[in-house]
Enzyme design. Structure first.
Site, PDB file in Angstrom:
ATOM      1  N   HIS A 285      46.889  43.093  35.169  1.00 39.61           N
ATOM      2  CA  HIS A 285      47.633  44.095  35.934  1.00 39.61           C
ATOM      3  C   HIS A 285      46.688  45.196  36.419  1.00 39.61           C
ATOM      4  O   HIS A 285      45.471  45.100  36.248  1.00 39.61           O
ATOM      5  CB  HIS A 285      48.805  44.648  35.112  1.00 39.61           C
ATOM      6  CG  HIS A 285      48.396  45.285  33.821  1.00 39.61           C
ATOM      7  ND1 HIS A 285      48.165  46.626  33.693  1.00 39.61           N
ATOM      8  CD2 HIS A 285      48.172  44.744  32.591  1.00 39.61           C
ATOM      9  CE1 HIS A 285      47.828  46.903  32.447  1.00 39.61           C
ATOM     10  NE2 HIS A 285      47.826  45.769  31.756  1.00 39.61           N
ATOM     11  N   ALA A 286      47.217  46.218  37.036  1.00 41.41           N
ATOM     12  CA  ALA A 286      46.432  47.229  37.748  1.00 41.41           C
ATOM     13  C   ALA A 286      45.334  47.897  36.916  1.00 41.41           C
ATOM     14  O   ALA A 286      44.194  48.000  37.371  1.00 41.41           O
ATOM     15  CB  ALA A 286      47.358  48.295  38.336  1.00 41.41           C
TER      16      ALA A 286
END
Length: 85
Positions: free
Chosen positions: A15-16
């Protein structure tokens, strides 16, 4: 050229936040660093490319390193992946 493979163990996948840290770590090296799957390889120093891979828990990806510090880059990112993904 050096190549490593890694399977994502983090339950949230790539994820980010870990993607941003991965890009930052890859950018520390002079060598060209690519990340991806057999279907798609991207520049590991570009956040949009890394995020575009949409790697999930259990996915295996390959990283390739090509340049003057490829061995050092491979070792550094292998350690990073073991700690963070």
């Amino acid at each position: 050229m050096v190549e490593i493979q890694h399977t994502i163990k983090d339950e949230l996948g790539l994820h980010a936040r870990p993607a941003a840290h991965l890009v930052k770590k890859a950018s520390e090296f002079q060598s060209a660093v690519q990340i991806g799957t057999p279907a798609k390889m991207v520049d590991a120093k570009r956040i949009m490319g890394v995020m575009g891979l949409s790697l999930k828990t259990g996915d295996t990806f390959t990283m390739t390193f090509d340049g003057p510090d490829e061995e050092l880059a491979a070792e550094g990112l292998k350690a990073f992946l073991a700690e963070n993904l």
